[in-house]
Design a protein around this motif. Structure first.
Motif, PDB file in Angstrom:
ATOM      1  N   ASP A  23      38.364  53.871  44.938  1.00  0.00           N
ATOM      2  CA  ASP A  23      39.003  53.827  46.249  1.00  0.00           C
ATOM      3  C   ASP A  23      40.261  54.685  46.319  1.00  0.00           C
ATOM      4  O   ASP A  23      40.721  55.013  47.401  1.00  0.00           O
ATOM      5  CB  ASP A  23      39.379  52.380  46.605  1.00  0.00           C
ATOM      6  CG  ASP A  23      38.166  51.465  46.609  1.00  0.00           C
ATOM      7  OD1 ASP A  23      37.061  51.955  46.913  1.00  0.00           O
ATOM      8  OD2 ASP A  23      38.326  50.270  46.298  1.00  0.00           O
ATOM      9  N   HIS A  24      40.826  55.016  45.181  1.00  0.00           N
ATOM     10  CA  HIS A  24      42.073  55.774  45.134  1.00  0.00           C
ATOM     11  C   HIS A  24      41.956  56.872  44.080  1.00  0.00           C
ATOM     12  O   HIS A  24      41.085  56.827  43.203  1.00  0.00           O
ATOM     13  CB  HIS A  24      43.257  54.865  44.771  1.00  0.00           C
ATOM     14  CG  HIS A  24      43.321  53.606  45.565  1.00  0.00           C
ATOM     15  ND1 HIS A  24      42.769  52.425  45.125  1.00  0.00           N
ATOM     16  CD2 HIS A  24      43.870  53.334  46.769  1.00  0.00           C
ATOM     17  CE1 HIS A  24      42.969  51.481  46.018  1.00  0.00           C
ATOM     18  NE2 HIS A  24      43.639  52.000  47.031  1.00  0.00           N
ATOM     19  N   PRO A  25      42.848  57.879  44.145  1.00  0.00           N
ATOM     20  CA  PRO A  25      42.878  58.879  43.063  1.00  0.00           C
ATOM     21  C   PRO A  25      43.107  58.196  41.719  1.00  0.00           C
ATOM     22  O   PRO A  25      43.849  57.214  41.615  1.00  0.00           O
ATOM     23  CB  PRO A  25      44.083  59.752  43.447  1.00  0.00           C
ATOM     24  CG  PRO A  25      44.222  59.590  44.920  1.00  0.00           C
ATOM     25  CD  PRO A  25      43.813  58.178  45.219  1.00  0.00           C
ATOM     26  N   LEU A  26      42.432  58.699  40.687  1.00  0.00           N
ATOM     27  CA  LEU A  26      42.551  58.231  39.305  1.00  0.00           C
ATOM     28  C   LEU A  26      41.923  56.858  39.071  1.00  0.00           C
ATOM     29  O   LEU A  26      42.033  56.316  37.980  1.00  0.00           O
ATOM     30  CB  LEU A  26      44.016  58.201  38.851  1.00  0.00           C
ATOM     31  CG  LEU A  26      44.723  59.557  38.812  1.00  0.00           C
ATOM     32  CD1 LEU A  26      46.207  59.378  38.554  1.00  0.00           C
ATOM     33  CD2 LEU A  26      44.119  60.455  37.749  1.00  0.00           C
ATOM     34  N   ASP A  27      41.232  56.296  40.073  1.00  0.00           N
ATOM     35  CA  ASP A  27      40.515  55.042  39.834  1.00  0.00           C
ATOM     36  C   ASP A  27      39.376  55.260  38.841  1.00  0.00           C
ATOM     37  O   ASP A  27      39.195  54.488  37.905  1.00  0.00           O
ATOM     38  CB  ASP A  27      39.952  54.483  41.146  1.00  0.00           C
ATOM     39  CG  ASP A  27      40.954  53.604  41.869  1.00  0.00           C
ATOM     40  OD1 ASP A  27      42.029  53.341  41.302  1.00  0.00           O
ATOM     41  OD2 ASP A  27      40.675  53.190  43.005  1.00  0.00           O
TER      42      ASP A  27
END
Length: 636
Positions: free
Chosen positions: A230-234
């Motif tokens: 859902d987010h960057p680097l997840d």
């Protein structure tokens, strides 16, 4: 000292010997900061900022985590199980978890609730396994509220503020004073209650007071199509592929074959976090080199290659997703990921769609490579009668630079239909947020970059003998090993003590010794400094050649004599034999990386003593035929 620090509003940082407060993030690369000494505001590059405490403490002794490979399996398993329980509790959220959940975690781990709260607090600051490993010194003991008072404050805010029928801060304070009085505790002031309330994420406050639907509409970032991304680097996906391109050597500009490309792609935003190119088959070392490139900031890396571009993609991923190849299932990668708080997950067997993002990334990159002279295309039908070897013009170094320019100046700025945006713009939105969606903030930067690189390299246990250390028939020695000769194991004096050594397979002229007392790595060179730099591939090839000749007891002299003979044959055959040129190019790239590393790398605590290593083979006389680059290449 934490292994990372994060640039975010309110962070105390250091720059050129002065202390600053970060006011706001302007871009992925810059931050508006206020100088404490003069209250002047300036715009600084995030790459130039350091954690303020690291400069203030200077050379003072710092507590450091132990070397990964020195931790006993039973201690490692216990720490891993403790971290998993705390991680799940941490993901619930500080103001969503209940006292019952904390009590269950304490019962599961056999610890007190106070210990669980302490671990949670430490885990919020540094999400690594180091928190749960045995400590050699006690906590610094800075002033703070006791765990019991913290619990009273949290419970009071839940009862009075975090609900639809919200009360006031004064009501919370009165309740806290009453509860502390009954327990014989010193109550905090109203100001502290207000700070604690404002520290609660706004999304949590809105959800409790206005409803989860309102909070979700206001705060939830756009979701990715991959579960949990859902987010960057997840989630970062990593894989290898042969490049659809023939490269040439740097001397004769003759074809030497296809390199292997390892990439790490962020699933949510599709940015390329990092990559690795080399001429060997994929393995654990190539995975580690790719991951360290992905996790570290790249300003210096771009500068070394003369690339005028920005690549603000770095940070520690929450999860790394791979296929089931053996290089993704080794102890080195598993322990390194656990150390840095990264989940390592293999895709389900037979579920190729789980690796779709990295596979589509490969297809995109290879389509671009198909426009280069020397491409092999994706199949023989597309190739027709195209002479890939005859058209090849790019060296490995040139292709690496071309690929980095393509990523930073084209791919990251090209519209992606899957995310309805460009990868870099989506990455920036996820970190800095938009008008109606919050961001997660800039990723942490790693304080000790060299340590991170070493953590992902292969290691071995060895005792120190009078001759030093032997690894794959090659001897290494240095002054720092003298005190370790025939040292006994402090836990069992009847056994010799073993130590951890690591190495980069591309250059085995140096190995890295982990000093368990100083808690740091030291370079250990060849015991015989006149040996030439060599790759692990060359050493093992020389051993196989000696065994094929019936020599079972291979010694170091015969290995390097064999390497010298192999190199002489390769040089003489390089104009005609692709594999020989490929081997020579491997060695040449190692020599260049070694020179650059010695020139640019920070000074090690222990330096090799003695003259520079010199090559065994004689210089090549090319006077008879001057070969100019691109002379025999048809680019029409």
């Amino acid at each position: 000292m934490n292994s990372t620090f994060k640039v975010k509003p309110g962070t105390l940082v250091a720059y050129s010997g002065e202390r600053y407060i970060v006011v706001e993030l302007q871009t992925l690369d810059t931050a508006l900061c206020r100088r404490i000494s003069s209250n002047e505001t300036v715009v600084l590059a995030c790459a130039d900022l350091q954690a303020a405490d690291s400069q203030e403490l200077g050379s003072a002794a710092q507590p450091q985590r132990p070397e990964l490979a020195t931790i006993p399996d039973d201690v490692w398993k216990l720490a891993s199980s403790q971290m998993e329980v705390i991680r799940r509790l941490h993901e619930v959220g500080r103001y969503k978890r209940t006292r019952e959940q904390v009590r269950e975690a304490a019962a599961t781990l056999g610890k007190s609730q106070q210990t669980i709260y302490r671990w949670l607090k430490e885990f919020e600051a540094d999400e690594t396994i180091a928190i749960f490993l045995p400590k050699e010194r006690a906590d610094k003991g800075g002033s703070r509220l006791s765990d019991e008072v913290e619990l009273v404050v949290e419970e009071a805010m839940k009862r009075h503020l975090l609900k639809r029928e919200a009360s006031t801060l004064k009501s919370v304070h009165a309740d806290v004073v009453k509860e502390c009085g009954q327990r014989g505790l010193q109550p905090p002031g109203l100001t502290l209650i207000r700070r604690r309330y404002l520290a609660i994420p706004e999304k949590v406050r809105v959800a409790k007071r206005q409803g989860s639907k309102v909070a979700k509409e206001r705060f939830t970032p756009l979701r990715g199509s991959f579960p949990g991304a859902d987010h960057p680097l997840d989630v970062i996906q990593i894989d290898h592929t042969p490049v659809d391109l023939i490269i040439v050597d740097e001397v004769y500009r003759k074809p030497i074959g296809r390199p292997t490309l390892t990439i790490a792609i962020d699933v949510c935003t599709r940015v390329l976090m990092g990559f690795n190119l080399w001429l060997e088959a994929p393995g654990a070392a190539s995975v580690g080199l790719c991951l360290s490139h992905a996790m570290l900031a790249k300003e210096a890396w771009l500068s070394e290659r003369g690339i005028d571009a920005t690549w603000p993609c770095y940070g520690r991923p929450r999860k790394i997703h791979t296929d089931n190849a053996k290089e993704f299932r080794g102890t080195v990668l598993e322990r390194a990921c656990q150390t840095y708080g990264i989940d390592l997950e293999q895709r389900p067997r037979g579920a190729a769609n789980y690796g779709g993002h990295v596979e589509r990334g490969f297809r995109t990159f290879m389509r671009k490579a198909h426009t280069l002279p020397g491409t092999t295309f994706s199949n023989t039908r597309s190739k027709y009668d195209y002479d890939s070897s005859g058209k090849a013009i790019m060296t490995l170094k040139e292709f690496e630079k071309w690929f980095a320019i393509y990523i930073t100046k084209v791919y990251h700025h090209d519209f992606h239909t899957g995310i309805q945006n460009t990868p870099l713009a989506r990455f920036q939105e996820g970190l800095l947020g938009t008008d109606d969606k919050p961001g997660i903030g800039l990723p942490e930067r790693f304080v000790d970059e060299e340590r991170l690189k070493l953590d992902f390299l292969p290691f071995i246990d060895r005792t120190v003998q009078q001759y030093g250390v032997r690894w794959d028939h090659v001897h290494y020695n240095s002054d720092i090993l003298r005190s370790r000769i025939c040292e006994r194991d402090p836990k069992n004096i009847n056994e010799a003590r073993t130590f951890i050594f690591r190495r980069d397979p591309r250059d085995v002229s140096v190995i890295y010794f982990w000093d368990p007392d100083l808690k740091s790595y030291h370079e250990i060179p060849y015991a015989y400094l006149g040996r030439p730099p060599a790759s692990l591939w060359e050493v093992r090839a020389a051993v196989r050649e000696q065994n094929a000749r019936g020599k079972n007891n291979v010694d170091e002299n015969s290995i390097f004599e064999g390497i010298a003979e192999m190199r002489e044959i390769e040089v003489n055959a390089a104009r005609d034999t692709k594999s020989a040129r490929r081997n020579e190019e491997r060695r040449r790239s190692v020599d260049k990386k070694k020179k650059n590393a010695k020139k640019d790398a920070p000074e090690m605590k222990t330096k090799p003593v003695g003259p520079e290593a010199k090559a065994i083979s004689e210089p090549i006389d090319l006077d008879e035929e001057i070969i100019m680059p691109f002379d025999d290449i048809d680019v029409g």
